[in-house]
Design a protein around this motif. Structure first.
Motif, PDB file in Angstrom:
ATOM      1  N   THR A 124      35.641  36.011  54.229  1.00 18.28           N
ATOM      2  CA  THR A 124      34.232  35.927  53.841  1.00 18.28           C
ATOM      3  C   THR A 124      33.618  34.767  54.610  1.00 18.28           C
ATOM      4  OG1 THR A 124      34.472  34.376  51.989  1.00 18.28           O
ATOM      5  CG2 THR A 124      34.856  36.733  51.522  1.00 18.28           C
ATOM      6  N   SER A 126      39.977  41.985  48.522  1.00 21.11           N
ATOM      7  CA  SER A 126      38.813  42.841  48.335  1.00 21.11           C
ATOM      8  C   SER A 126      39.249  44.281  48.116  1.00 21.11           C
ATOM      9  CB  SER A 126      37.879  42.777  49.544  1.00 21.11           C
ATOM     10  OG  SER A 126      37.194  41.550  49.581  1.00 21.11           O
ATOM     11  N   GLN A 179      31.376  40.498  42.831  1.00 20.51           N
ATOM     12  CA  GLN A 179      31.076  41.715  43.576  1.00 20.51           C
ATOM     13  C   GLN A 179      30.173  41.355  44.756  1.00 20.51           C
ATOM     14  OE1 GLN A 179      29.855  45.075  41.196  1.00 20.51           O
ATOM     15  NE2 GLN A 179      31.197  44.477  39.505  1.00 20.51           N
ATOM     16  N   ILE A 235      31.844  45.538  46.888  1.00 19.66           N
ATOM     17  CA  ILE A 235      33.292  45.348  46.948  1.00 19.66           C
ATOM     18  C   ILE A 235      33.652  44.084  46.169  1.00 19.66           C
ATOM     19  CG2 ILE A 235      33.545  46.581  49.133  1.00 19.66           C
ATOM     20  CD1 ILE A 235      33.936  43.869  50.536  1.00 19.66           C
ATOM     21  N   TYR A 236      34.817  44.122  45.532  1.00 20.04           N
ATOM     22  CA  TYR A 236      35.307  42.947  44.820  1.00 20.04           C
ATOM     23  C   TYR A 236      35.712  41.875  45.809  1.00 20.04           C
ATOM     24  CZ  TYR A 236      35.809  45.735  40.537  1.00 20.04           C
ATOM     25  OH  TYR A 236      35.587  46.520  39.440  1.00 20.04           O
ATOM     26  N   SER A 237      35.585  40.639  45.358  1.00 17.88           N
ATOM     27  CA  SER A 237      36.091  39.518  46.127  1.00 17.88           C
ATOM     28  C   SER A 237      36.648  38.493  45.155  1.00 17.88           C
ATOM     29  CB  SER A 237      34.979  38.887  46.969  1.00 17.88           C
ATOM     30  OG  SER A 237      35.482  37.801  47.714  1.00 17.88           O
TER      31      SER A 237
END
Length: 193
Positions: free
Chosen positions: A28, A35, A65, A130-132
Protein backbone atom coordinates in the motif's frame (compact mmCIF):
# COMPACT_ATOMS: atom_id res chain seq x y z
CA UNK A 1 4.10 -16.66 -6.75
CA UNK A 2 5.92 -13.33 -6.60
CA UNK A 3 5.23 -10.51 -9.05
CA UNK A 4 7.01 -7.18 -9.07
CA UNK A 5 4.76 -4.14 -8.82
CA UNK A 6 6.70 -2.52 -11.68
CA UNK A 7 5.88 -5.42 -14.05
CA UNK A 8 3.58 -4.37 -16.88
CA UNK A 9 0.91 -6.96 -16.07
CA UNK A 10 1.02 -6.60 -12.27
CA UNK A 11 -2.30 -4.73 -12.05
CA UNK A 12 -4.12 -7.40 -14.06
CA UNK A 13 -2.43 -10.24 -12.18
CA UNK A 14 -3.26 -8.79 -8.75
CA UNK A 15 -6.88 -7.99 -9.65
CA UNK A 16 -7.40 -11.43 -11.25
CA UNK A 17 -6.19 -13.18 -8.09
CA UNK A 18 -8.38 -10.96 -5.91
CA UNK A 19 -11.49 -11.51 -8.05
CA UNK A 20 -10.97 -15.27 -7.66
CA UNK A 21 -11.15 -14.97 -3.86
CA UNK A 22 -7.41 -15.38 -3.28
CA UNK A 23 -5.47 -13.84 -0.39
CA UNK A 24 -2.48 -11.85 -1.61
CA UNK A 25 0.25 -9.67 -0.15
CA UNK A 26 0.04 -6.20 -1.58
CA UNK A 27 2.03 -3.00 -1.06
CA UNK A 28 0.00 0.00 0.00
CA UNK A 29 1.09 3.61 0.26
CA UNK A 30 2.10 2.85 3.86
CA UNK A 31 3.06 -0.78 4.56
CA UNK A 32 2.62 -4.25 3.08
CA UNK A 33 -0.69 -5.87 3.90
CA UNK A 34 -2.80 -8.95 3.43
CA UNK A 35 -5.54 -8.22 0.91
CA UNK A 36 -8.55 -10.03 -0.48
CA UNK A 37 -11.77 -8.94 -2.13
CA UNK A 38 -14.61 -7.94 0.19
CA UNK A 39 -17.58 -10.30 -0.04
CA UNK A 40 -20.66 -8.59 -1.41
CA UNK A 41 -23.27 -8.77 -4.13
CA UNK A 42 -20.98 -10.48 -6.62
CA UNK A 43 -18.56 -12.36 -4.36
CA UNK A 44 -18.94 -14.80 -1.47
CA UNK A 45 -15.49 -16.21 -0.82
CA UNK A 46 -15.33 -15.66 2.98
CA UNK A 47 -11.99 -13.97 2.41
CA UNK A 48 -12.03 -12.27 5.81
CA UNK A 49 -11.99 -15.72 7.42
CA UNK A 50 -9.08 -16.78 5.21
CA UNK A 51 -7.04 -13.75 6.29
CA UNK A 52 -7.91 -14.28 9.97
CA UNK A 53 -6.71 -17.88 9.73
CA UNK A 54 -3.35 -16.76 8.31
CA UNK A 55 -2.89 -13.95 10.85
CA UNK A 56 -4.28 -15.86 13.82
CA UNK A 57 -6.56 -12.88 14.47
CA UNK A 58 -9.80 -13.00 16.48
CA UNK A 59 -13.27 -12.17 15.20
CA UNK A 60 -13.57 -8.91 17.09
CA UNK A 61 -11.25 -6.82 14.91
CA UNK A 62 -12.66 -5.90 11.47
CA UNK A 63 -10.35 -5.17 8.54
CA UNK A 64 -9.95 -1.87 6.71
CA UNK A 65 -11.61 -1.80 3.29
CA UNK A 66 -9.69 -0.05 0.50
CA UNK A 67 -11.70 1.82 -2.14
CA UNK A 68 -10.54 3.19 -5.50
CA UNK A 69 -12.00 6.70 -5.29
CA UNK A 70 -13.04 9.07 -2.49
CA UNK A 71 -16.50 9.30 -4.09
CA UNK A 72 -16.96 5.53 -3.52
CA UNK A 73 -17.49 6.17 0.18
CA UNK A 74 -21.01 7.45 -0.58
CA UNK A 75 -21.96 3.93 -1.77
CA UNK A 76 -21.51 2.56 1.74
CA UNK A 77 -22.55 5.21 4.26
CA UNK A 78 -24.94 8.04 4.86
CA UNK A 79 -22.53 9.71 7.28
CA UNK A 80 -21.50 13.21 6.34
CA UNK A 81 -17.73 13.27 6.41
CA UNK A 82 -16.34 16.80 6.85
CA UNK A 83 -14.73 18.23 3.72
CA UNK A 84 -11.44 18.86 5.54
CA UNK A 85 -11.23 15.14 6.33
CA UNK A 86 -12.19 14.00 2.80
CA UNK A 87 -9.58 16.41 1.42
CA UNK A 88 -6.90 14.09 2.87
CA UNK A 89 -7.91 11.37 0.36
CA UNK A 90 -6.35 9.74 -1.52
CA UNK A 91 -3.91 9.27 1.32
CA UNK A 92 -2.89 7.32 4.41
CA UNK A 93 -6.10 8.15 6.30
CA UNK A 94 -8.67 5.57 7.37
CA UNK A 95 -12.20 6.81 8.03
CA UNK A 96 -14.57 4.75 10.20
CA UNK A 97 -18.21 5.37 9.25
CA UNK A 98 -21.62 3.89 10.06
CA UNK A 99 -22.87 1.28 7.62
CA UNK A 100 -25.82 -1.10 7.48
CA UNK A 101 -25.69 -4.88 7.67
CA UNK A 102 -28.00 -6.91 5.40
CA UNK A 103 -30.50 -7.23 8.28
CA UNK A 104 -30.65 -3.43 8.65
CA UNK A 105 -28.54 -3.35 11.80
CA UNK A 106 -26.14 -0.40 12.05
CA UNK A 107 -22.45 -1.21 12.35
CA UNK A 108 -19.19 0.59 11.57
CA UNK A 109 -16.74 0.00 8.74
CA UNK A 110 -13.26 1.46 8.19
CA UNK A 111 -12.52 2.70 4.66
CA UNK A 112 -9.37 4.08 3.07
CA UNK A 113 -8.64 5.47 -0.38
CA UNK A 114 -4.88 4.90 -0.71
CA UNK A 115 -2.44 7.40 -2.16
CA UNK A 116 -1.07 4.91 -4.67
CA UNK A 117 -2.37 5.03 -8.23
CA UNK A 118 -1.33 1.43 -8.94
CA UNK A 119 -3.33 0.16 -5.97
CA UNK A 120 -6.39 2.27 -6.83
CA UNK A 121 -6.32 0.75 -10.35
CA UNK A 122 -6.21 -2.76 -8.88
CA UNK A 123 -9.22 -1.98 -6.67
CA UNK A 124 -11.14 -0.41 -9.57
CA UNK A 125 -10.54 -3.53 -11.72
CA UNK A 126 -11.97 -5.66 -8.90
CA UNK A 127 -15.22 -3.70 -8.91
CA UNK A 128 -15.42 -4.00 -5.12
CA UNK A 129 -13.44 -2.87 -2.08
CA UNK A 130 -10.54 -5.02 -0.95
CA UNK A 131 -9.54 -5.83 2.62
CA UNK A 132 -6.28 -4.55 3.97
CA UNK A 133 -4.64 -5.52 7.21
CA UNK A 134 -1.04 -5.36 8.39
CA UNK A 135 1.30 -8.12 7.31
CA UNK A 136 2.11 -10.02 10.47
CA UNK A 137 0.97 -12.80 12.73
CA UNK A 138 -1.36 -11.36 15.35
CA UNK A 139 0.70 -9.70 18.08
CA UNK A 140 3.94 -9.76 16.06
CA UNK A 141 5.74 -6.81 14.39
CA UNK A 142 4.64 -5.75 10.91
CA UNK A 143 6.84 -7.24 8.19
CA UNK A 144 8.44 -4.89 5.65
CA UNK A 145 10.88 -7.04 3.65
CA UNK A 146 9.70 -9.25 0.78
CA UNK A 147 12.22 -12.06 1.42
CA UNK A 148 11.08 -12.30 5.06
CA UNK A 149 7.45 -12.18 3.92
CA UNK A 150 8.07 -15.00 1.44
CA UNK A 151 9.74 -17.17 4.11
CA UNK A 152 6.94 -16.60 6.63
CA UNK A 153 3.83 -16.55 4.43
CA UNK A 154 4.85 -17.88 1.00
CA UNK A 155 2.97 -21.15 1.52
CA UNK A 156 -0.15 -19.47 2.93
CA UNK A 157 -0.86 -16.70 0.40
CA UNK A 158 -1.48 -17.05 -3.32
CA UNK A 159 0.52 -14.06 -4.56
CA UNK A 160 3.08 -11.56 -3.25
CA UNK A 161 3.47 -8.22 -5.02
CA UNK A 162 7.05 -7.00 -4.52
CA UNK A 163 7.54 -3.24 -4.15
CA UNK A 164 10.85 -3.29 -2.32
CA UNK A 165 11.40 -2.48 1.33
CA UNK A 166 8.74 -0.63 3.30
CA UNK A 167 11.03 -0.28 6.30
CA UNK A 168 10.27 2.76 8.45
CA UNK A 169 6.89 3.50 6.85
CA UNK A 170 4.12 4.65 9.19
CA UNK A 171 0.61 3.13 9.10
CA UNK A 172 -2.46 5.20 8.31
CA UNK A 173 -4.12 7.60 10.70
CA UNK A 174 -7.58 6.35 11.73
CA UNK A 175 -10.51 8.67 12.49
CA UNK A 176 -14.10 7.80 13.38
CA UNK A 177 -17.17 9.78 12.36
CA UNK A 178 -19.47 9.82 15.38
CA UNK A 179 -23.29 9.74 15.21
CA UNK A 180 -23.37 13.49 15.90
CA UNK A 181 -20.97 14.15 13.01
CA UNK A 182 -17.94 14.89 15.18
CA UNK A 183 -14.57 13.36 14.38
CA UNK A 184 -12.51 11.29 16.83
CA UNK A 185 -8.88 10.35 16.20
CA UNK A 186 -8.59 6.62 16.88
CA UNK A 187 -4.92 6.17 15.88
CA UNK A 188 -2.28 8.74 15.03
CA UNK A 189 -0.36 7.76 11.93
CA UNK A 190 0.95 9.19 8.67
CA UNK A 191 -1.62 12.03 8.37
CA UNK A 192 -1.98 14.95 10.80
CA UNK A 193 -5.57 15.63 11.89
Amino acid sequence: MICRKCDEESINIASDYLKCGKVIVIPTDTVYGFSAIVDGRHYSYHTDEKIRAIKGRGEEKPFIQLISSPSDLKKYTRDLVPDEILAKWPGPLTIVVHTFKKNGEITTTAFRCPDDEWLRKVIAKCGAPIYSTSLNRSGQPVMDNVQDIKREFGNEVDLIIDDGSKRGNVPSTIVAIEIDGSVTVVRKGAVEI
